[in-house]
Scaffold this motif. Structure first.
Motif, PDB file in Angstrom:
ATOM      1  N   TYR A   1      25.672 174.385-106.489  1.00  0.00           N
ATOM      2  CA  TYR A   1      26.329 173.088-106.546  1.00  0.00           C
ATOM      3  C   TYR A   1      27.842 173.154-106.434  1.00  0.00           C
ATOM      4  O   TYR A   1      28.504 172.224-106.862  1.00  0.00           O
ATOM      5  N   PRO A   2      28.406 174.221-105.918  1.00  0.00           N
ATOM      6  CA  PRO A   2      29.874 174.288-105.897  1.00  0.00           C
ATOM      7  C   PRO A   2      30.515 173.197-105.044  1.00  0.00           C
ATOM      8  O   PRO A   2      31.585 172.710-105.374  1.00  0.00           O
ATOM      9  N   GLY A   3      29.869 172.797-103.979  1.00  0.00           N
ATOM     10  CA  GLY A   3      30.445 171.755-103.132  1.00  0.00           C
ATOM     11  C   GLY A   3      30.578 170.443-103.864  1.00  0.00           C
ATOM     12  O   GLY A   3      31.598 169.751-103.758  1.00  0.00           O
ATOM     13  N   HIS A   4      29.556 170.067-104.629  1.00  0.00           N
ATOM     14  CA  HIS A   4      29.636 168.833-105.403  1.00  0.00           C
ATOM     15  C   HIS A   4      30.734 168.927-106.446  1.00  0.00           C
ATOM     16  O   HIS A   4      31.508 167.995-106.636  1.00  0.00           O
ATOM     17  N   LEU A   5      30.809 170.061-107.121  1.00  0.00           N
ATOM     18  CA  LEU A   5      31.826 170.248-108.153  1.00  0.00           C
ATOM     19  C   LEU A   5      33.223 170.078-107.564  1.00  0.00           C
ATOM     20  O   LEU A   5      34.048 169.334-108.095  1.00  0.00           O
ATOM     21  N   TYR A   6      33.517 170.774-106.471  1.00  0.00           N
ATOM     22  CA  TYR A   6      34.833 170.670-105.854  1.00  0.00           C
ATOM     23  C   TYR A   6      35.143 169.232-105.449  1.00  0.00           C
ATOM     24  O   TYR A   6      36.252 168.748-105.629  1.00  0.00           O
ATOM     25  N   ALA A   7      34.159 168.552-104.891  1.00  0.00           N
ATOM     26  CA  ALA A   7      34.375 167.181-104.443  1.00  0.00           C
ATOM     27  C   ALA A   7      34.657 166.254-105.618  1.00  0.00           C
ATOM     28  O   ALA A   7      35.564 165.408-105.545  1.00  0.00           O
ATOM     29  N   TYR A   8      33.903 166.392-106.699  1.00  0.00           N
ATOM     30  CA  TYR A   8      34.138 165.538-107.867  1.00  0.00           C
ATOM     31  C   TYR A   8      35.491 165.821-108.509  1.00  0.00           C
ATOM     32  O   TYR A   8      36.204 164.899-108.900  1.00  0.00           O
ATOM     33  N   VAL A   9      35.849 167.090-108.622  1.00  0.00           N
ATOM     34  CA  VAL A   9      37.147 167.448-109.199  1.00  0.00           C
ATOM     35  C   VAL A   9      38.267 166.887-108.336  1.00  0.00           C
ATOM     36  O   VAL A   9      39.231 166.296-108.837  1.00  0.00           O
ATOM     37  N   ARG A  10      38.147 167.030-107.015  1.00  0.00           N
ATOM     38  CA  ARG A  10      39.197 166.522-106.120  1.00  0.00           C
ATOM     39  C   ARG A  10      39.287 164.998-106.202  1.00  0.00           C
ATOM     40  O   ARG A  10      40.384 164.442-106.228  1.00  0.00           O
ATOM     41  N   SER A  11      38.163 164.317-106.283  1.00  0.00           N
ATOM     42  CA  SER A  11      38.176 162.857-106.421  1.00  0.00           C
ATOM     43  C   SER A  11      38.863 162.440-107.717  1.00  0.00           C
ATOM     44  O   SER A  11      39.626 161.465-107.741  1.00  0.00           O
ATOM     45  N   LYS A  12      38.609 163.188-108.770  1.00  0.00           N
ATOM     46  CA  LYS A  12      39.267 162.891-110.047  1.00  0.00           C
ATOM     47  C   LYS A  12      40.769 163.106-109.933  1.00  0.00           C
ATOM     48  O   LYS A  12      41.552 162.294-110.424  1.00  0.00           O
ATOM     49  N   GLU A  13      41.184 164.193-109.271  1.00  0.00           N
ATOM     50  CA  GLU A  13      42.614 164.451-109.068  1.00  0.00           C
ATOM     51  C   GLU A  13      43.277 163.332-108.266  1.00  0.00           C
ATOM     52  O   GLU A  13      44.438 163.007-108.487  1.00  0.00           O
ATOM     53  N   LEU A  14      42.531 162.752-107.336  1.00  0.00           N
ATOM     54  CA  LEU A  14      43.061 161.665-106.510  1.00  0.00           C
ATOM     55  C   LEU A  14      43.036 160.317-107.231  1.00  0.00           C
ATOM     56  O   LEU A  14      43.554 159.332-106.708  1.00  0.00           O
ATOM     57  N   GLY A  15      42.417 160.291-108.402  1.00  0.00           N
ATOM     58  CA  GLY A  15      42.338 159.053-109.157  1.00  0.00           C
ATOM     59  C   GLY A  15      41.247 158.112-108.680  1.00  0.00           C
ATOM     60  O   GLY A  15      41.267 156.921-108.989  1.00  0.00           O
ATOM     61  N   LEU A  16      40.276 158.629-107.941  1.00  0.00           N
ATOM     62  CA  LEU A  16      39.184 157.796-107.455  1.00  0.00           C
ATOM     63  C   LEU A  16      38.137 157.639-108.547  1.00  0.00           C
ATOM     64  O   LEU A  16      37.854 158.576-109.285  1.00  0.00           O
ATOM     65  N   SER A  17      37.549 156.480-108.632  1.00  0.00           N
ATOM     66  CA  SER A  17      36.533 156.261-109.658  1.00  0.00           C
ATOM     67  C   SER A  17      35.231 156.945-109.271  1.00  0.00           C
ATOM     68  O   SER A  17      34.938 157.132-108.084  1.00  0.00           O
TER      69      SER A  17
END
Length: 175
Positions: A1-17
């Protein structure tokens, strides 16, 4: 699941809900996740001197790639072209797969229509963009920067991803 993890972390860094992340194209999310899995297998292979390990990584890369492509094609055949169980079996047999699995595969796809193409098609989009960028940018290609661009708007539809990619490539080619 590393791809999902990276995507969620990056979305959080961008301030996306989180709602914005899960309410968009699954082809971006699942395509990204499967793309990252392949890239990790490639990385592991490139950084090993053990030939047996490299052979296993080659197997994983081929299995991941072909599996998602096969699932995507079967989903299109069943859900769009109206294939029957016998047509699924014939398709599997034509390519050396177990025809006896046709009923099980058919039932699975009927129960979850249009789920598998998000993985297969999405991954092919990411691999295509990656390959094109590497080819065009050559020594100026930066894997980390490129992947950051792919996630720069969180999970998005593939047309928006292509627009973001084109803007990135235009900027990189003029640096």
């Amino acid at each position: 699941y590393p791809g999902h993890l990276y995507a969620y972390v990056r979305s959080k860094e961008l301030g996306l809900s989180n709602a914005a992340t899960v309410m968009t194209s699954t082809a971006h999310g699942e395509g990204w996740a499967t793309y990252v899995s392949l890239k990790l297998f490639e990385y592991a292979k490139a950084n090993s001197t053990d030939q047996n390990f490299k052979n296993v990584m080659d197997y994983y890369i081929a299995n991941e790639s072909l599996g998602h492509i096969l699932e995507t094609r079967l989903d299109i055949g069943i859900m769009y072209e109206g294939w029957t169980v016998s047509q699924v079996g014939a398709f599997l047999g034509k390519y050396g797969y177990n025809e006896g699995a046709a009923q099980e595969i058919y039932d699975l796809i009927i129960e979850m229509p249009a789920v598998y193409p998000a993985y297969g098609y999405g991954k092919m989009v990411f691999l295509s963009l990656h390959s094109e960028a590497q080819s065009l940018l050559g020594n100026y290609y930066d894997e980390v920067e490129f992947n950051d661009m792919l996630l720069s708007k969180g999970w998005t539809d593939l047309q928006e991803l292509k627009t973001t990619y084109n803007q990135y490539m235009t900027r990189k080619c003029h640096e």
